[in-house]
Design an enzyme around this catalytic site. Structure first.
Site, short mmCIF file in Angstrom:
data_model
loop_
_atom_site.label_atom_id
_atom_site.label_comp_id
_atom_site.label_asym_id
_atom_site.label_seq_id
_atom_site.Cartn_x
_atom_site.Cartn_y
_atom_site.Cartn_z
N GLN A 1 -3.73 -20.94 -18.46
CA GLN A 1 -4.92 -20.13 -18.35
C GLN A 1 -6.11 -20.69 -19.48
O GLN A 1 -5.61 -20.45 -20.73
CB GLN A 1 -4.64 -18.51 -18.63
N GLY A 2 -7.17 -21.23 -19.02
CA GLY A 2 -8.12 -21.51 -19.99
C GLY A 2 -9.27 -20.58 -20.27
O GLY A 2 -10.16 -20.61 -19.80
N TYR A 3 -9.21 -19.67 -21.22
CA TYR A 3 -10.13 -18.69 -21.43
C TYR A 3 -10.35 -18.73 -22.89
O TYR A 3 -11.62 -19.01 -23.23
CB TYR A 3 -9.32 -17.42 -21.20
N SER B 1 -1.37 -20.92 -23.51
CA SER B 1 0.09 -20.61 -23.29
C SER B 1 0.75 -21.69 -22.20
O SER B 1 0.05 -21.85 -21.36
CB SER B 1 0.50 -19.13 -22.84
N GLU C 1 -3.35 -9.06 -14.99
CA GLU C 1 -2.39 -9.16 -16.28
C GLU C 1 -2.20 -7.64 -16.94
O GLU C 1 -1.15 -7.57 -17.47
CB GLU C 1 -3.15 -9.88 -17.35
N ASN D 1 -6.22 -5.65 -30.76
CA ASN D 1 -6.39 -3.92 -31.36
C ASN D 1 -7.74 -3.65 -31.66
O ASN D 1 -8.22 -2.51 -31.01
CB ASN D 1 -5.26 -3.68 -32.15
N GLU D 2 -8.35 -4.46 -32.19
CA GLU D 2 -9.75 -3.89 -32.49
C GLU D 2 -10.54 -4.05 -31.32
O GLU D 2 -11.46 -2.97 -31.01
CB GLU D 2 -10.46 -4.92 -33.52
#
Length: 394
Positions: free
Chosen positions: A131-133, A166, A249, A372-373
């Site tokens: 995945q290229g994000y 990943s 996801e 989380n932020e």
């Protein structure tokens, strides 16, 4: 929400359990369920063979509609499969990105030609995807990406950098979110391209993590090329398609990942008993809290999956991401407490045990997939209706 199996589901569970008992043997059983999140480099070749064995008997892509090569399994059946898979200590899957993210995206947004070309190799486990994000300057703030693609005749030419990709070093293809309108800003003018990894214009540099492994990578695109028609959705509509992928996801694809937490907690309870640490009232309370919180996590995930059909990820999905990432990090910290000083000792060759690996890798889980932020901002603004986070002027 009824958590009990009806007769048809019970029969399906028995079928899955029987198949796992017959096939999770030999080299597959020797992996002891390893190869999941944070451990994807372990036993890769064996796990790739396992992927092909699953595919041969129709146990990949269960939730895909039958016309696209899947079983058309219900959410209940997918949950059952995930539960029995973890219970059997089956090897970690190598095609989770293709099966859980790209495949459903192509089913909903791809052209018939794209579906015909890519879905069967994903189902068979013969082509792997990444995945290229994220980019160095655009991680959780995905709208800030700068990787660009320009048309050159019948091909897109891609230039830029992705990071934290990943399994890029094992992937055959990458779905890349990039900017195809050079005058655009933020989430406008983005496109979702399918790019082959084996070409001169792509360099993959593994990132060595605290665990000593390299699941994540930097990927450099320097004039990489892909065919003009390998855009999923319309040109410039990449933001909508990209968010749909993230929605998958947050769905059933995450269930098996969370179910593996139960096995980790059970192992930690056994370790606490063996070391006499379970007699400590503080440790006992922490283990009991972890069990209760994990049970709540499971029920909430099952509830969120009720009636899901397609890329639906309401803002409330951020609650689940925030919950499980934080829970797993606390479990890693609790494991270190239970092990005591031994947790700081590593065997020669930097061979981590399961608890050490959980502690180190779980630090990343409050960052990847949306920090989380960012999740708190989404919950505050889109769920609670609070004022937006102040933006810093550039």
């Amino acid at each position: 929400m009824d958590l009990h199996d009806d007769p048809a589901d019970a029969a399906f569970r028995a079928e899955v359990r029987s198949w796992m008992a017959e096939h999770v043997v030999g080299e597959y059983a020797a992996l002891r369920g390893r190869g999941g999140s944070g451990d994807e480099t372990f036993g890769f070749e064996t796990r790739l063979r396992w992927e092909h064995e699953l595919a041969a008997d129709g146990w990949t892509c269960l939730g895909w509609p039958k016309p696209f090569g899947g079983r058309g399994a219900s959410v209940a059946e997918q949950v059952i499969f995930a539960e029995e898979y973890v219970a059997a200590c089956a090897p970690g899957r190598v095609s989770v990105v293709g099966e859980g993210l790209l495949g459903p995206t192509l089913i909903h947004f791809g052209t018939p030609e794209q579906q015909q070309r890519f879905l069967e190799p994903i189902r068979a486990g013969t082509e792997l995807w990444c995945q290229g994000y994220s980019e160095p300057g655009a991680g959780s703030d995905l709208a800030g990406i700068s990787t660009r693609a320009e048309l050159d005749g019948d091909a897109w030419v891609v230039t830029g950098q992705k990071v934290w990709t990943s399994l890029a070093h094992q992937a055959d293809w990458c779905f890349v979110l990039c900017r195809t309108d050079p005058s655009s800003v933020r989430h406008h003018g983005l496109s979702y391209l399918l790019v082959p990894m084996d070409q001169p214009g792509i360099e993959v540099r593994p990132i060595v993590q605290l665990t000593g492994t390299s699941e994540f990578n930097e990927v450099f695109f320097d004039g990489a090329r892909t065919e003009r028609d390998l855009v999923v959705g319309a040109v410039g509509d990449g933001w909508r398609v990209g968010l749909a992928t993230l929605a998958f996801e947050r769905g059933v694809a995450m269930l098996g990942h969370q179910l593996s937490f139960r096995r980790e907690l059970d192992a930690l309870v056994a370790e606490a008993r063996a070391k006499g640490r379970a007699d400590d009232p503080v440790v006992r309370q922490q283990l009991a809290a972890a069990w209760a919180e994990l049970s709540i996590m499971r029920y909430n995930v099952l509830r969120s999956l009720s009636g899901v059909d397609g890329p639906v990820a309401p803002p409330e999905a951020s609650i689940t991401k925030l919950y499980w990432g934080s829970w797993h990090r606390r479990l890693g910290e609790l494991a270190v407490d239970v092990l005591g000083p031994a947790a700081a000792v590593v065997d020669a060759g930097y061979e981590l045990d399961d608890f050490q690996r959980t502690f180190l890798f779980s630090r990343a889980e409050t960052i990847y997939g949306g920090s989380n932020e960012i999740q708190r901002n989404i919950i505050g603004e889109r769920v609670l209706g609070l004022p937006a986070e102040p933006k810093v002027a550039s």
